[in-house]
Design an enzyme around this catalytic site. Structure first.
Site, PDB file in Angstrom:
ATOM      1  N   ALA A  12      18.470  38.177  32.658  1.00 30.01           N
ATOM      2  CA  ALA A  12      18.275  39.676  32.267  1.00 30.01           C
ATOM      3  C   ALA A  12      17.530  40.389  33.207  1.00 30.01           C
ATOM      4  O   ALA A  12      17.502  41.648  33.125  1.00 30.01           O
ATOM      5  CB  ALA A  12      17.292  39.439  30.978  1.00 30.01           C
ATOM      6  N   ALA A  13      17.012  39.713  34.322  1.00 32.85           N
ATOM      7  CA  ALA A  13      16.559  40.716  35.467  1.00 32.85           C
ATOM      8  C   ALA A  13      17.388  40.713  36.715  1.00 32.85           C
ATOM      9  O   ALA A  13      17.106  41.271  37.507  1.00 32.85           O
ATOM     10  CB  ALA A  13      15.250  39.811  35.944  1.00 32.85           C
ATOM     11  N   GLN A  15      21.313  42.207  38.182  1.00 31.47           N
ATOM     12  CA  GLN A  15      21.939  43.777  38.397  1.00 31.47           C
ATOM     13  C   GLN A  15      22.668  44.114  37.368  1.00 31.47           C
ATOM     14  O   GLN A  15      22.576  45.229  36.783  1.00 31.47           O
ATOM     15  CB  GLN A  15      22.358  44.027  39.640  1.00 31.47           C
ATOM     16  CG  GLN A  15      23.170  43.353  40.576  1.00 31.47           C
ATOM     17  CD  GLN A  15      24.184  43.792  41.372  1.00 31.47           C
ATOM     18  OE1 GLN A  15      24.076  45.055  41.400  1.00 31.47           O
ATOM     19  NE2 GLN A  15      25.391  43.091  41.872  1.00 31.47           N
ATOM     20  N   ILE A  16      23.340  43.052  36.677  1.00 35.79           N
ATOM     21  CA  ILE A  16      24.090  43.374  35.546  1.00 35.79           C
ATOM     22  C   ILE A  16      23.285  43.651  34.451  1.00 35.79           C
ATOM     23  O   ILE A  16      23.414  44.737  33.638  1.00 35.79           O
ATOM     24  CB  ILE A  16      25.191  42.427  35.125  1.00 35.79           C
ATOM     25  CG1 ILE A  16      26.424  42.454  36.044  1.00 35.79           C
ATOM     26  CG2 ILE A  16      25.909  42.683  33.807  1.00 35.79           C
ATOM     27  CD1 ILE A  16      27.329  41.305  36.046  1.00 35.79           C
ATOM     28  N   VAL A 131      29.718  36.266  30.680  1.00 33.43           N
ATOM     29  CA  VAL A 131      30.038  37.209  31.997  1.00 33.43           C
ATOM     30  C   VAL A 131      29.975  36.363  33.194  1.00 33.43           C
ATOM     31  O   VAL A 131      30.690  36.796  34.032  1.00 33.43           O
ATOM     32  CB  VAL A 131      29.364  38.548  31.748  1.00 33.43           C
ATOM     33  CG1 VAL A 131      29.400  39.511  33.107  1.00 33.43           C
ATOM     34  CG2 VAL A 131      29.211  39.274  30.533  1.00 33.43           C
ATOM     35  N   GLY A 132      28.833  35.440  33.136  1.00 32.76           N
ATOM     36  CA  GLY A 132      28.716  34.730  34.236  1.00 32.76           C
ATOM     37  C   GLY A 132      29.736  34.049  34.926  1.00 32.76           C
ATOM     38  O   GLY A 132      30.443  33.350  34.050  1.00 32.76           O
ATOM     39  N   ASP A 161      38.806  43.696  33.671  1.00 32.89           N
ATOM     40  CA  ASP A 161      40.077  43.603  34.039  1.00 32.89           C
ATOM     41  C   ASP A 161      40.959  44.587  33.487  1.00 32.89           C
ATOM     42  O   ASP A 161      41.822  45.482  34.017  1.00 32.89           O
ATOM     43  CB  ASP A 161      40.718  42.195  34.229  1.00 32.89           C
ATOM     44  CG  ASP A 161      39.818  41.264  34.725  1.00 32.89           C
ATOM     45  OD1 ASP A 161      39.432  41.349  36.116  1.00 32.89           O
ATOM     46  OD2 ASP A 161      39.036  40.595  34.287  1.00 32.89           O
ATOM     47  N   ARG A 164      39.971  48.211  34.438  1.00 33.56           N
ATOM     48  CA  ARG A 164      40.422  48.274  35.622  1.00 33.56           C
ATOM     49  C   ARG A 164      41.934  48.812  35.794  1.00 33.56           C
ATOM     50  O   ARG A 164      42.398  49.708  36.319  1.00 33.56           O
ATOM     51  CB  ARG A 164      40.291  47.292  36.733  1.00 33.56           C
ATOM     52  CG  ARG A 164      38.721  47.143  36.962  1.00 33.56           C
ATOM     53  CD  ARG A 164      38.512  45.740  37.680  1.00 33.56           C
ATOM     54  NE  ARG A 164      37.050  45.780  38.181  1.00 33.56           N
ATOM     55  CZ  ARG A 164      36.575  44.705  38.578  1.00 33.56           C
ATOM     56  NH1 ARG A 164      37.371  43.512  38.657  1.00 33.56           N
ATOM     57  NH2 ARG A 164      35.253  44.902  39.346  1.00 33.56           N
ATOM     58  N   HIS A 189      39.548  35.325  34.286  1.00 31.58           N
ATOM     59  CA  HIS A 189      38.951  36.426  35.044  1.00 31.58           C
ATOM     60  C   HIS A 189      38.621  36.094  36.485  1.00 31.58           C
ATOM     61  O   HIS A 189      37.577  35.553  36.963  1.00 31.58           O
ATOM     62  CB  HIS A 189      37.470  36.747  34.294  1.00 31.58           C
ATOM     63  CG  HIS A 189      36.603  37.494  35.275  1.00 31.58           C
ATOM     64  ND1 HIS A 189      37.027  39.021  35.443  1.00 31.58           N
ATOM     65  CD2 HIS A 189      35.468  37.519  35.806  1.00 31.58           C
ATOM     66  CE1 HIS A 189      36.217  39.521  36.236  1.00 31.58           C
ATOM     67  NE2 HIS A 189      35.127  38.851  36.405  1.00 31.58           N
TER      68      HIS A 189
HETATM   69  P1  NDP Z   1      24.509  39.782  38.544  1.00 30.48           P
HETATM   70  O1  NDP Z   1      23.743  40.132  37.662  1.00 30.48           O
HETATM   71  O2  NDP Z   1      25.134  40.786  39.749  1.00 30.48           O
HETATM   72  O3  NDP Z   1      25.638  38.960  38.131  1.00 30.48           O
HETATM   73  C1  NDP Z   1      25.763  37.911  36.991  1.00 30.48           C
HETATM   74  C2  NDP Z   1      26.920  37.247  36.804  1.00 30.48           C
HETATM   75  O4  NDP Z   1      28.052  37.892  36.489  1.00 30.48           O
HETATM   76  C3  NDP Z   1      27.671  36.466  38.207  1.00 30.48           C
HETATM   77  O5  NDP Z   1      27.766  35.250  37.712  1.00 30.48           O
HETATM   78  C4  NDP Z   1      28.554  37.270  38.285  1.00 30.48           C
HETATM   79  O6  NDP Z   1      29.513  36.798  39.155  1.00 30.48           O
HETATM   80  C5  NDP Z   1      29.124  37.616  37.130  1.00 30.48           C
HETATM   81  N1  NDP Z   1      30.182  38.756  36.839  1.00 30.48           N
HETATM   82  C6  NDP Z   1      31.267  38.647  36.230  1.00 30.48           C
HETATM   83  N2  NDP Z   1      31.969  39.596  36.126  1.00 30.48           N
HETATM   84  C7  NDP Z   1      31.406  40.488  37.420  1.00 30.48           C
HETATM   85  C8  NDP Z   1      32.081  41.438  37.954  1.00 30.48           C
HETATM   86  N3  NDP Z   1      32.988  42.078  37.615  1.00 30.48           N
HETATM   87  N4  NDP Z   1      31.356  42.299  38.828  1.00 30.48           N
HETATM   88  C9  NDP Z   1      30.006  41.505  39.238  1.00 30.48           C
HETATM   89  N5  NDP Z   1      29.635  40.320  38.784  1.00 30.48           N
HETATM   90  C10 NDP Z   1      30.561  39.676  37.667  1.00 30.48           C
HETATM   91  O7  NDP Z   1      23.959  38.837  39.289  1.00 30.48           O
HETATM   92  P2  NDP Z   1      22.392  38.695  40.014  1.00 30.48           P
HETATM   93  O8  NDP Z   1      22.172  37.705  41.083  1.00 30.48           O
HETATM   94  O9  NDP Z   1      21.733  40.100  40.092  1.00 30.48           O
HETATM   95  O10 NDP Z   1      21.567  38.284  38.418  1.00 30.48           O
HETATM   96  C11 NDP Z   1      21.829  36.910  37.903  1.00 30.48           C
HETATM   97  C12 NDP Z   1      20.311  36.611  37.142  1.00 30.48           C
HETATM   98  O11 NDP Z   1      20.781  35.640  36.282  1.00 30.48           O
HETATM   99  C13 NDP Z   1      19.405  36.503  38.264  1.00 30.48           C
HETATM  100  O12 NDP Z   1      18.278  37.105  37.857  1.00 30.48           O
HETATM  101  C14 NDP Z   1      19.072  34.877  37.864  1.00 30.48           C
HETATM  102  O13 NDP Z   1      17.770  34.712  37.880  1.00 30.48           O
HETATM  103  C15 NDP Z   1      19.727  34.777  36.688  1.00 30.48           C
HETATM  104  N6  NDP Z   1      19.965  33.496  36.315  1.00 30.48           N
HETATM  105  C16 NDP Z   1      19.678  32.991  35.278  1.00 30.48           C
HETATM  106  C17 NDP Z   1      20.241  31.724  34.603  1.00 30.48           C
HETATM  107  C18 NDP Z   1      19.841  31.454  33.315  1.00 30.48           C
HETATM  108  O14 NDP Z   1      19.515  32.341  32.479  1.00 30.48           O
HETATM  109  N7  NDP Z   1      19.780  30.268  32.900  1.00 30.48           N
HETATM  110  C19 NDP Z   1      20.968  30.991  35.500  1.00 30.48           C
HETATM  111  C20 NDP Z   1      21.173  31.324  36.684  1.00 30.48           C
HETATM  112  C21 NDP Z   1      20.690  32.494  37.046  1.00 30.48           C
HETATM  113  P3  NDP Z   1      29.922  36.409  40.708  1.00 30.48           P
HETATM  114  O15 NDP Z   1      28.472  35.700  41.235  1.00 30.48           O
HETATM  115  O16 NDP Z   1      31.069  35.790  41.026  1.00 30.48           O
HETATM  116  O17 NDP Z   1      29.663  37.824  41.430  1.00 30.48           O
END
Ligand code: NDP
Length: 327
Positions: A12-13, A15-16, A131-132, A161, A164, A189
């Site tokens: 949740a913290a 960028q998405i 989404v991850g 996708d 897009r 994806h």
């Molecule tokens: P983002 O919010 O940018 O991305 C999150 C995930 O979405 C990544 O796996 C990313 O994949 C994926 N994703 C899927 N589709 C897309 C797309 N089209 N474009 C971009 N991303 C896409 O990542 P941040 O690093 O900013 O934030 C992730 C957060 O998650 C952090 O705050 C971290 O602490 C947290 N986190 C939480 C976990 C938990 O709750 N247990 C576990 C791990 C991390 P890709 O990497 O391929 O870009």
């Protein structure tokens, strides 16, 4: 007024998350009459938890009338308690020198734990969107880790996708995105996904007749859609976030509120349609109504399309085999 529903968001913290939470709280996902309680999950790391508090302060400052409550969590067993919707955004990004199998293993651990937690504490009707990345395989792992929940409640995001592909077709044909119907994206994806406009129409007119150029399809359209994520990283210096969040909103809104006869793409566990083995988390064309999706079945698959579908299926099967021993 309606009773609030619980929406869990992981990462949740990130960028998405930052592009997503404000839109959920303003009613763009579940409707302008549906109050929501946000149950936010971040890793226990002090910096991440502090950043999450900051995002929550901003959510407070928006004074959203539909935001009926907000919680910060570091344990999925708490974050997923009674949740009606779960958007699993947080995932382990690929670190320097990390092999694909290490990435799969790190994520398998996260999504096994989250699947188990959903299984134990979420609403029995929870709608889960992963989404991850690798999104399809992470959704597959969560589903397999939650045997007491219906398989159909687990989905992966192919909607970005799909969107897009719509925009590329609108630009190519000089038409409006909103007039295009019946787009399909098959598979994973990842750059292997197969965006298929063979059935697409603009105001009822076949897109195929308007383009009629297989070389453009193969050499321009498919690579453009497939590599769009990389192109955005190259241009922006950061991965796509707002468009990914937007696609997550579209996916959940359409699933919850229905599309009527409109086709959308969702990554869902196969029931064997189009020869995709059961349980494979695969992008299919669906319509939705009353909170349920239905695969648009029986579309003709030509030789080129079958090749593309086989390719993306093969990649997914390799990912699934790569995590099989961890489940
Ligand atoms: P983002 O919010 O940018 O991305 C999150 C995930 O979405 C990544 O796996 C990313 O994949 C994926 N994703 C899927 N589709 C897309 C797309 N089209 N474009 C971009 N991303 C896409 O990542 P941040 O690093 O900013 O934030 C992730 C957060 O998650 C952090 O705050 C971290 O602490 C947290 N986190 C939480 C976990 C938990 O709750 N247990 C576990 C791990 C991390 P890709 O990497 O391929 O870009």
């Amino acid at each position: 007024s309606k009773k609030p529903v619980r929406v869990a968001v992981t990462g949740a913290a990130g960028q998405i998350g930052y592009a997503l939470l404000f839109r959920i709280a303003s009613g763009e996902m579940l409707g302008k009459d549906q109050p929501v309680i946000l149950q936010l999950l971040e890793i226990p790391d002090e910096k991440a938890q502090k950043a999450l508090k900051g995002v929550m302060m901003e959510l407070e400052d928006c004074a959203f009338p539909l935001l009926a409550g907000m919680e910060a969590h570091s344990d999925p067993m708490n974050a997923f308690k009674d949740t009606d919707y779960a958007l699993l955004v947080g995932a382990r990004p690929r670190g320097p020198g990390m092999e694909r199998k290490d990435l799969l293993a790190a994520n398998a651990q996260i999504f096994t734990a989250q699947g188990k937690a959903l299984d134990k504490v979420a609403s029995r009707n929870v709608k889960v969107l992963v989404v991850g990345n690798p999104a399809n395989t992470n959704a597959y792992i969560a589903m397999k880790s939650a045997p007491s929940l219906p398989r159909k409640n687990f989905t992966a995001m192919l909607r970005l996708d799909h969107n897009r592909a719509l925009s590329q077709i609108a630009a190519k044909t000089g038409t409006a995105v909103g007039d295009i119907e019946k787009m399909v994206v098959w598979g994973n994806h990842s750059p292997t996904m197969y965006a298929d406009y063979r059935f697409a129409t603009v105001n009822g007119k076949p897109v195929k007749d308007m383009i009629n150029d297989q070389a453009w399809n193969k050499d321009v359209f498919l690579p453009t859609v497939g590599k769009r994520g990389a192109a955005i990283i190259e241009a922006r210096g950061l991965s796509s976030a707002a468009s990914a969040a937007n696609a997550a909103i579209d996916h959940m809104r359409d699933w919850a509120l229905g599309t009527g006869s409109k086709w959308v793409t969702m990554g869902i566990p196969s029931d064997g349609q189009y020869g995709i083995p059961k349980d494979t988390m695969f992008g299919f064309p669906v319509t939705t109504a009353n909170g349920e999706y239905t695969v648009v079945d029986g579309l003709p698959i030509d030789e080129f399309s079958q090749e593309r579908i086989n390719l993306t299926l093969k990649e997914l099967q390799e990912e699934q085999q790569g995590v099989a021993h961890l489940l």
